[in-house]
Design a protein around this motif. Structure first.
Motif, PDB file in Angstrom:
ATOM      1  N   LYS A  42       0.833  -1.207   0.000  1.00 30.18           N
ATOM      2  CA  LYS A  42       0.000   0.000   0.000  1.00 30.18           C
ATOM      3  C   LYS A  42       0.865   1.253   0.000  1.00 30.18           C
ATOM      4  CE  LYS A  42      -4.221  -1.801   1.958  1.00 30.18           C
ATOM      5  NZ  LYS A  42      -5.252  -1.656   2.981  1.00 30.18           N
ATOM      6  N   LYS A  43       1.956   1.246   0.766  1.00 30.84           N
ATOM      7  CA  LYS A  43       2.847   2.409   0.803  1.00 30.84           C
ATOM      8  C   LYS A  43       3.505   2.647  -0.550  1.00 30.84           C
ATOM      9  CE  LYS A  43       4.171   2.803   5.615  1.00 30.84           C
ATOM     10  NZ  LYS A  43       5.285   2.788   6.561  1.00 30.84           N
ATOM     11  N   SER A  44       3.969   1.591  -1.200  1.00 30.87           N
ATOM     12  CA  SER A  44       4.655   1.761  -2.477  1.00 30.87           C
ATOM     13  C   SER A  44       3.685   2.257  -3.549  1.00 30.87           C
ATOM     14  CB  SER A  44       5.319   0.462  -2.922  1.00 30.87           C
ATOM     15  OG  SER A  44       4.356  -0.515  -3.234  1.00 30.87           O
ATOM     16  N   LYS A  45       2.443   1.816  -3.510  1.00 28.75           N
ATOM     17  CA  LYS A  45       1.448   2.264  -4.482  1.00 28.75           C
ATOM     18  C   LYS A  45       1.139   3.741  -4.272  1.00 28.75           C
ATOM     19  CE  LYS A  45      -3.128   1.392  -6.321  1.00 28.75           C
ATOM     20  NZ  LYS A  45      -4.369   0.645  -6.209  1.00 28.75           N
ATOM     21  N   ALA A  52       3.608  10.656  -9.524  1.00 30.85           N
ATOM     22  CA  ALA A  52       3.013  10.952 -10.828  1.00 30.85           C
ATOM     23  C   ALA A  52       2.208  12.241 -10.775  1.00 30.85           C
ATOM     24  CB  ALA A  52       2.128   9.793 -11.269  1.00 30.85           C
ATOM     25  N   VAL A  53       1.494  12.452  -9.673  1.00 34.66           N
ATOM     26  CA  VAL A  53       0.701  13.681  -9.531  1.00 34.66           C
ATOM     27  C   VAL A  53       1.626  14.893  -9.433  1.00 34.66           C
ATOM     28  CG1 VAL A  53      -0.923  14.915  -8.042  1.00 34.66           C
ATOM     29  CG2 VAL A  53      -1.296  12.505  -8.537  1.00 34.66           C
ATOM     30  N   LYS A  72      -8.085  16.087 -15.923  1.00 32.24           N
ATOM     31  CA  LYS A  72      -8.412  14.818 -16.576  1.00 32.24           C
ATOM     32  C   LYS A  72      -7.344  13.765 -16.260  1.00 32.24           C
ATOM     33  CE  LYS A  72      -9.098  12.958 -21.234  1.00 32.24           C
ATOM     34  NZ  LYS A  72      -9.052  13.288 -22.667  1.00 32.24           N
ATOM     35  N   ARG A  73      -6.085  14.139 -16.411  1.00 33.37           N
ATOM     36  CA  ARG A  73      -4.990  13.183 -16.153  1.00 33.37           C
ATOM     37  C   ARG A  73      -4.896  12.825 -14.670  1.00 33.37           C
ATOM     38  NH1 ARG A  73       0.210  15.094 -19.758  1.00 33.37           N
ATOM     39  NH2 ARG A  73      -0.812  15.051 -21.810  1.00 33.37           N
ATOM     40  N   ILE A  77      -4.995   9.088 -12.932  1.00 29.15           N
ATOM     41  CA  ILE A  77      -3.929   8.585 -12.052  1.00 29.15           C
ATOM     42  C   ILE A  77      -4.513   8.138 -10.714  1.00 29.15           C
ATOM     43  CG2 ILE A  77      -1.908   9.281 -10.692  1.00 29.15           C
ATOM     44  CD1 ILE A  77      -1.186  11.120 -13.063  1.00 29.15           C
ATOM     45  N   GLU A  78      -5.422   8.910 -10.142  1.00 29.56           N
ATOM     46  CA  GLU A  78      -5.958   8.587  -8.832  1.00 29.56           C
ATOM     47  C   GLU A  78      -6.914   7.394  -8.859  1.00 29.56           C
ATOM     48  OE1 GLU A  78      -7.500  12.356  -7.586  1.00 29.56           O
ATOM     49  OE2 GLU A  78      -5.563  12.972  -6.759  1.00 29.56           O
TER      50      GLU A  78
END
Length: 80
Positions: A42-45, A52-53, A72-73, A77-78
């Motif tokens: 979970k931490k790595s994700k 990325a954000v 939009k992007r 990502i989220e």
């Protein structure tokens, strides 16, 4: 002659004696390892998503993409 009910030190359950045997410890260690693995994943994700954000935010701030494209992007990502 009375026999122990399994709770005393005289009865053996697998390897070891008394209430906790090696099998009890193995199960406890296994559960701890599984919990640790789940938390690590979970931490790595979340760190990948936040990176990325951040890159996307830098593109928006520098004017390379519009606000509409940024939102939009970011939404894409989220969701992942």
């Amino acid at each position: 002659m009375m026999f122990g009910n399994g709770w005393s030190g005289s009865a053996s359950c697998g390897f070891g004696s008394g209430y906790f045997s090696i099998w009890h410890y193995a199960v406890i260690i296994g559960v701890v390892i599984i919990i640790f693995a789940i938390v690590s994943l979970k931490k790595s994700k979340s760190s990948t998503t936040s990176g990325a954000v951040e890159k996307l935010k830098n593109l928006y701030i520098s004017g390379e993409i519009s606000e509409e494209e940024y939102l939009k992007r970011k939404n894409v990502i989220e969701r992942k």
